[in-house]
Design a protein around this motif. Structure first.
Motif, mmCIF file in Angstrom:
data_model
loop_
_atom_site.group_PDB
_atom_site.id
_atom_site.type_symbol
_atom_site.label_atom_id
_atom_site.label_comp_id
_atom_site.label_asym_id
_atom_site.label_seq_id
_atom_site.Cartn_x
_atom_site.Cartn_y
_atom_site.Cartn_z
ATOM 1 N N GLN A 57 -58.090 -30.923 22.016
ATOM 2 C CA GLN A 57 -57.217 -32.085 21.945
ATOM 3 C C GLN A 57 -55.939 -31.784 22.726
ATOM 4 O OE1 GLN A 57 -55.917 -33.044 17.968
ATOM 5 N NE2 GLN A 57 -55.968 -35.253 18.366
ATOM 6 N N LYS A 58 -55.510 -32.710 23.543
ATOM 7 C CA LYS A 58 -54.256 -32.578 24.270
ATOM 8 C C LYS A 58 -53.117 -33.133 23.421
ATOM 9 C CE LYS A 58 -55.600 -30.972 28.356
ATOM 10 N NZ LYS A 58 -55.080 -29.725 28.955
ATOM 11 N N CYS A 59 -52.090 -32.307 23.260
ATOM 12 C CA CYS A 59 -50.965 -32.734 22.441
ATOM 13 C C CYS A 59 -49.648 -32.511 23.197
ATOM 14 C CB CYS A 59 -50.924 -31.977 21.116
ATOM 15 S SG CYS A 59 -52.324 -32.312 20.030
ATOM 16 N N LYS A 60 -48.689 -33.395 22.929
ATOM 17 C CA LYS A 60 -47.349 -33.254 23.495
ATOM 18 C C LYS A 60 -46.416 -32.691 22.432
ATOM 19 C CE LYS A 60 -47.549 -36.882 27.010
ATOM 20 N NZ LYS A 60 -46.935 -38.143 27.488
ATOM 21 N N TYR A 61 -45.559 -31.782 22.876
ATOM 22 C CA TYR A 61 -44.625 -31.142 21.959
ATOM 23 C C TYR A 61 -43.219 -31.217 22.539
ATOM 24 C CZ TYR A 61 -48.789 -29.045 19.844
ATOM 25 O OH TYR A 61 -50.007 -28.849 19.247
ATOM 26 N N GLU A 62 -42.276 -31.243 21.639
ATOM 27 C CA GLU A 62 -40.866 -31.154 22.005
ATOM 28 C C GLU A 62 -40.401 -29.743 21.683
ATOM 29 O OE1 GLU A 62 -37.537 -34.337 21.235
ATOM 30 O OE2 GLU A 62 -37.567 -32.915 19.572
ATOM 31 N N VAL A 63 -39.915 -29.048 22.695
ATOM 32 C CA VAL A 63 -39.545 -27.645 22.536
ATOM 33 C C VAL A 63 -38.057 -27.485 22.786
ATOM 34 C CG1 VAL A 63 -40.007 -25.289 23.270
ATOM 35 C CG2 VAL A 63 -41.832 -26.992 23.350
ATOM 36 N N LYS A 64 -37.374 -26.801 21.880
ATOM 37 C CA LYS A 64 -35.958 -26.477 22.059
ATOM 38 C C LYS A 64 -35.836 -25.079 22.656
ATOM 39 C CE LYS A 64 -33.619 -29.293 18.584
ATOM 40 N NZ LYS A 64 -32.734 -29.260 17.373
ATOM 41 N N LYS A 65 -35.086 -25.000 23.736
ATOM 42 C CA LYS A 65 -34.858 -23.713 24.383
ATOM 43 C C LYS A 65 -33.363 -23.456 24.515
ATOM 44 C CE LYS A 65 -39.140 -23.524 27.060
ATOM 45 N NZ LYS A 65 -39.735 -23.314 28.402
ATOM 46 N N TYR A 66 -33.013 -22.204 24.346
ATOM 47 C CA TYR A 66 -31.629 -21.786 24.445
ATOM 48 C C TYR A 66 -31.461 -20.978 25.722
ATOM 49 C CZ TYR A 66 -31.353 -23.269 19.604
ATOM 50 O OH TYR A 66 -31.402 -24.013 18.456
ATOM 51 N N LYS A 67 -30.621 -21.452 26.592
ATOM 52 C CA LYS A 67 -30.446 -20.823 27.886
ATOM 53 C C LYS A 67 -29.504 -19.629 27.786
ATOM 54 C CE LYS A 67 -33.057 -23.689 30.095
ATOM 55 N NZ LYS A 67 -34.351 -23.246 30.633
ATOM 56 N N PRO A 68 -29.682 -18.637 28.672
ATOM 57 C CA PRO A 68 -28.819 -17.444 28.645
ATOM 58 C C PRO A 68 -27.357 -17.751 28.858
ATOM 59 C CG PRO A 68 -30.786 -17.034 29.940
ATOM 60 C CD PRO A 68 -30.772 -18.499 29.631
ATOM 61 N N ALA A 69 -27.020 -18.949 29.379
ATOM 62 C CA ALA A 69 -25.614 -19.286 29.578
ATOM 63 C C ALA A 69 -24.843 -19.284 28.270
ATOM 64 C CB ALA A 69 -25.500 -20.652 30.245
ATOM 65 N N GLY A 70 -25.570 -19.378 27.175
ATOM 66 C CA GLY A 70 -24.915 -19.360 25.886
ATOM 67 C C GLY A 70 -24.222 -18.061 25.567
ATOM 68 N N PHE A 71 -24.502 -17.007 26.328
ATOM 69 C CA PHE A 71 -23.825 -15.743 26.089
ATOM 70 C C PHE A 71 -22.333 -15.852 26.379
ATOM 71 C CE2 PHE A 71 -28.167 -14.061 26.713
ATOM 72 C CZ PHE A 71 -28.287 -13.409 25.499
ATOM 73 N N ALA A 72 -21.936 -16.973 27.002
ATOM 74 C CA ALA A 72 -20.504 -17.190 27.225
ATOM 75 C C ALA A 72 -19.758 -17.318 25.910
ATOM 76 C CB ALA A 72 -20.300 -18.441 28.070
ATOM 77 N N LEU A 73 -20.499 -17.505 24.809
ATOM 78 C CA LEU A 73 -19.854 -17.573 23.493
ATOM 79 C C LEU A 73 -19.131 -16.281 23.157
ATOM 80 C CD1 LEU A 73 -22.548 -19.484 21.428
ATOM 81 C CD2 LEU A 73 -20.265 -20.274 21.981
#
Length: 248
Positions: free
Chosen positions: A197-213
């Motif tokens: 079965q083909k399914c669509k998913y919503e994926v949350k990704k955190y980019k390395p730019a967040g290391f600016a924190l």
């Protein structure tokens, strides 16, 4: 001040969180293989003579324990494989040589002569002598030792034989008909399709730019790093929709 600090942190967090849409195949039932019978099972119900017409003379006949017999068709083949083994033998020996160094040699020589005069007459007053002496002193003994080792490698081939047996057994009842077949050759398998079965998913990704924190402090930067690593290896996927199941 605290409000502005929190606003900066939230802004950076939002700027490095990305939502993507991905499509993946969901396996509802994996494909495989199913046993569908044996080629020789079609001979069930034939007479002994009919079986022999197809298979020729059996290797041997055995009792089935119920008044019937078993026609055994058997082929045994011995497969020999060779492997090499290695054994090492080490030999060592030592020699010691002793010798004397040159010492000192001394030699002395002397000559003596005495003559006496009596009343103007020359006469020998004393006999002269010639003497010599010599001496030899040996030097101290020295030694030289020499050790030699050698290693011999021996290769030996070993043969390993295994038995491969192919057989077909036809069970013949008292009336001379085949009622059962047992064989380890002629098995048939059919591939069973899988359901997907083909399914669509919503994926949350955190980019390395967040290391600016880390610029805002160690604690928010460390928290983001832990969240980023966790979601990198365990992404949060939210199923949105799936198509109809299909087979292949």
């Amino acid at each position: 001040m605290k409000t502005s600090y929190l606003a900066i942190v939230m802004l950076l967090m939002c700027s490095c969180t990305v939502t993507e849409m991905v499509t993946q195949t969901k396996t509802l039932k994996p494909s495989g293989q199913k046993y569908v019978g044996n080629d020789y099972e079609d001979m069930v119900g034939l007479t002994e003579n009919q079986i022999m017409q197809k298979m020729s003379v059996p290797t041997r006949r055995e009792s089935d324990g119920n008044g019937g017999k078993i026609l055994v068709y058997e082929e045994i083949k011995y497969v020999t494989s060779s492997s090499e083994s290695y054994s090492a033998r080490s030999n060592s020996y030592g020699t010691t040589d002793a010798y004397a160094e040159a010492g000192t040699v001394g030699r002395s020589a002397g000559y003596g002569d005495a003559v006496g005069y009596n009343d103007g007459t020359v006469a020998a007053g004393a006999a002269g002598y010639i003497g010599a002496s010599s001496s030899y002193s040996a030097g101290a003994a020295s030694s030289v030792s020499q050790n030699t080792s050698s290693t011999d490698t021996h290769r030996q081939a070993q043969s390993v034989s295994r038995q491969e047996k192919k057989y077909v057994n036809f069970f013949i009842d008292a009336e001379g008909k085949c009622y059962h077949v047992k064989a380890n050759i002629g098995n048939r398998y059919a591939r069973t399709p899988g359901t997907y079965q083909k399914c669509k998913y919503e994926v949350k990704k955190y980019k390395p730019a967040g290391f600016a924190l880390y610029l805002c402090g160690f604690i928010p930067g460390f928290i983001y790093t832990m969240v980023y690593l966790h979601n990198k290896f365990h992404p949060q996927m939210k199923e949105i929709e799936c198509g109809s199941p299909y087979q292949k």
